[in-house]
Design a protein around this motif. Structure first.
Motif, PDB file in Angstrom:
ATOM      1  N   ILE A  11       0.829  -1.207   0.000  1.00 22.75           N
ATOM      2  CA  ILE A  11       0.000   0.000   0.000  1.00 22.75           C
ATOM      3  C   ILE A  11       0.861   1.254   0.000  1.00 22.75           C
ATOM      4  CG2 ILE A  11      -1.760   1.313   1.261  1.00 22.75           C
ATOM      5  CD1 ILE A  11      -2.656  -1.335   2.528  1.00 22.75           C
ATOM      6  N   SER A  12       0.510   2.199  -0.853  1.00 26.24           N
ATOM      7  CA  SER A  12       1.066   3.552  -0.808  1.00 26.24           C
ATOM      8  C   SER A  12      -0.044   4.497  -0.372  1.00 26.24           C
ATOM      9  CB  SER A  12       1.586   3.994  -2.176  1.00 26.24           C
ATOM     10  OG  SER A  12       2.707   3.244  -2.575  1.00 26.24           O
ATOM     11  N   ILE A  13       0.218   5.309   0.656  1.00 25.59           N
ATOM     12  CA  ILE A  13      -0.740   6.325   1.098  1.00 25.59           C
ATOM     13  C   ILE A  13      -0.378   7.656   0.445  1.00 25.59           C
ATOM     14  CG2 ILE A  13      -1.585   7.661   3.071  1.00 25.59           C
ATOM     15  CD1 ILE A  13      -1.207   5.254   4.824  1.00 25.59           C
ATOM     16  N   ILE A  14      -1.378   8.333  -0.096  1.00 29.79           N
ATOM     17  CA  ILE A  14      -1.166   9.618  -0.762  1.00 29.79           C
ATOM     18  C   ILE A  14      -1.993  10.671  -0.044  1.00 29.79           C
ATOM     19  CG2 ILE A  14      -1.433  10.878  -2.926  1.00 29.79           C
ATOM     20  CD1 ILE A  14      -1.279   7.960  -4.218  1.00 29.79           C
ATOM     21  N   VAL A  15      -1.319  11.727   0.414  1.00 29.19           N
ATOM     22  CA  VAL A  15      -1.960  12.767   1.225  1.00 29.19           C
ATOM     23  C   VAL A  15      -1.789  14.123   0.543  1.00 29.19           C
ATOM     24  CG1 VAL A  15      -2.065  13.873   3.490  1.00 29.19           C
ATOM     25  CG2 VAL A  15      -1.386  11.470   3.318  1.00 29.19           C
ATOM     26  N   PRO A  16      -2.865  14.735   0.044  1.00 27.78           N
ATOM     27  CA  PRO A  16      -2.767  16.097  -0.477  1.00 27.78           C
ATOM     28  C   PRO A  16      -2.770  17.089   0.675  1.00 27.78           C
ATOM     29  CG  PRO A  16      -5.027  15.354  -0.638  1.00 27.78           C
ATOM     30  CD  PRO A  16      -4.235  14.202  -0.052  1.00 27.78           C
ATOM     31  N   THR A  17      -1.910  18.093   0.617  1.00 26.05           N
ATOM     32  CA  THR A  17      -1.846  19.039   1.732  1.00 26.05           C
ATOM     33  C   THR A  17      -1.872  20.483   1.243  1.00 26.05           C
ATOM     34  OG1 THR A  17       0.585  18.997   1.742  1.00 26.05           O
ATOM     35  CG2 THR A  17      -0.552  17.474   3.227  1.00 26.05           C
ATOM     36  N   LEU A  18      -2.385  21.332   2.099  1.00 31.36           N
ATOM     37  CA  LEU A  18      -2.291  22.786   1.956  1.00 31.36           C
ATOM     38  C   LEU A  18      -2.402  23.355   3.368  1.00 31.36           C
ATOM     39  CD1 LEU A  18      -2.034  25.229   0.065  1.00 31.36           C
ATOM     40  CD2 LEU A  18      -4.541  25.347   0.034  1.00 31.36           C
ATOM     41  N   ASN A  19      -1.257  23.751   3.918  1.00 34.02           N
ATOM     42  CA  ASN A  19      -1.191  24.292   5.284  1.00 34.02           C
ATOM     43  C   ASN A  19      -1.758  23.310   6.317  1.00 34.02           C
ATOM     44  OD1 ASN A  19      -0.075  26.691   4.254  1.00 34.02           O
ATOM     45  ND2 ASN A  19      -2.093  27.578   3.926  1.00 34.02           N
ATOM     46  N   GLU A  20      -1.160  22.142   6.373  1.00 36.16           N
ATOM     47  CA  GLU A  20      -1.595  21.085   7.292  1.00 36.16           C
ATOM     48  C   GLU A  20      -0.500  20.708   8.283  1.00 36.16           C
ATOM     49  OE1 GLU A  20      -4.465  19.930   7.668  1.00 36.16           O
ATOM     50  OE2 GLU A  20      -5.597  20.171   5.795  1.00 36.16           O
ATOM     51  N   SER A  80       4.862   3.509  -5.603  1.00 29.71           N
ATOM     52  CA  SER A  80       5.533   2.262  -5.984  1.00 29.71           C
ATOM     53  C   SER A  80       4.696   1.023  -5.708  1.00 29.71           C
ATOM     54  CB  SER A  80       6.863   2.148  -5.231  1.00 29.71           C
ATOM     55  OG  SER A  80       6.633   2.076  -3.826  1.00 29.71           O
ATOM     56  N   SER A  81       3.563   1.167  -5.024  1.00 27.65           N
ATOM     57  CA  SER A  81       2.790   0.004  -4.577  1.00 27.65           C
ATOM     58  C   SER A  81       1.634  -0.324  -5.509  1.00 27.65           C
ATOM     59  CB  SER A  81       2.249   0.252  -3.167  1.00 27.65           C
ATOM     60  OG  SER A  81       3.297   0.562  -2.273  1.00 27.65           O
ATOM     61  N   LYS A  82       1.104  -1.523  -5.343  1.00 27.89           N
ATOM     62  CA  LYS A  82      -0.008  -1.978  -6.172  1.00 27.89           C
ATOM     63  C   LYS A  82      -1.344  -1.434  -5.701  1.00 27.89           C
ATOM     64  CE  LYS A  82       2.181  -6.351  -7.530  1.00 27.89           C
ATOM     65  NZ  LYS A  82       2.061  -7.846  -7.513  1.00 27.89           N
ATOM     66  N   ILE A  83      -1.394  -0.968  -4.445  1.00 30.19           N
ATOM     67  CA  ILE A  83      -2.626  -0.424  -3.876  1.00 30.19           C
ATOM     68  C   ILE A  83      -2.397   1.028  -3.485  1.00 30.19           C
ATOM     69  CG2 ILE A  83      -4.278  -0.564  -1.973  1.00 30.19           C
ATOM     70  CD1 ILE A  83      -3.813  -3.566  -1.897  1.00 30.19           C
TER      71      ILE A  83
END
Length: 232
Positions: A11-20, A80-83
């Protein structure tokens, strides 16, 4: 020290940020369970980028007119992950999320999964609204982005990823994913900040959200919907 390159998870976690900056330390527990956590920053003016790097997260910068969809696509492309698991910075995953995600996607009929929703500081009214949102998600198979979408990278690529629009990118992704398979909402909950409901109040926030969805179905452009949303 958090490793972002563990080989035990797909699993790859993707986090969008703006002033977090204040929320990033809460992501450390999730990062410890996955192959990588990628923060895609949309131009923060606080210390978000430096804190993310200090915590050992991968950091990408992505600014432009494509909104959060552009950030999420950028993170997914480099994952890089499949999920792929798309997580808001103010949201915490359940402790056993990695097992739940992989078990859900072991079913080839499922194209996209999400968790049920919980807020960190909800009164009786807000908790009732959240309960209705979870019911909608399970019965209509329409989860929203704050429920932390997850899907196979292969499926994400085949449906074209997120639309790079100012608003409704999560809604559009679910509609596209439905064409490839089932949308599954797990009973386990993610816990998200109640800050957006507190700012305008639960009833007004819910009413505005429904107007946005209605406008989308009536063919109002995402640009105009985003302008309406920002003015509230």
């Amino acid at each position: 020290m958090i490793s972002t390159q563990k080989k035990t998870s797909t699993i790859s976690i993707i986090v969008p940020t703006l002033n977090e900056a204040g929320n990033l330390p809460l992501l450390q527990a999730a990062a410890a369970e996955v192959a990588e956590l990628i923060v895609v920053d949309g131009g923060s003016t606080d210390d978000t980028v430096n804190i993310a790097r200090g915590l050992g997260f991968r950091v990408k910068k992505e600014t432009g007119s494509g909104g959060r969809g552009m950030q999420l696509n950028s993170g997914a492309k480099s994952a890089s992950s499949k999920i792929l698991l798309f997580l808001h910075a103010d949201t915490q995953l359940p402790s056993d999320f990695s097992t739940l995600v992989q078990r859900c996607l072991d079913n080839p009929k499922v194209s996209l999964g999400a968790f049920s929703l919980k807020v960190d500081e909800g009164g009786l009214l807000l908790n009732y609204i959240i309960a209705l949102a979870n019911l909608r998600s399970r019965l209509l198979h329409i989860p929203y982005g704050d429920q932390s979408f997850f899907m196979r990278k292969e499926d994400f690529i085949k449906i074209g990823g997120f639309q790079e629009v100012p608003i409704m990118e999560d809604f559009m992704l679910v509609k596209a994913a439905k064409k490839r398979g089932r949308i599954e909402t797990l009973p386990q909950t993610v816990t998200t900040s109640s800050r957006r409901w507190q700012r305008l109040g639960p009833i007004r926030t819910t009413f505005i959200n429904q107007l946005i969805v209605m406008g989308y179905y009536l063919g109002v452009s995402p640009r105009k919907l985003a302008e309406f949303y920002r003015k509230r």
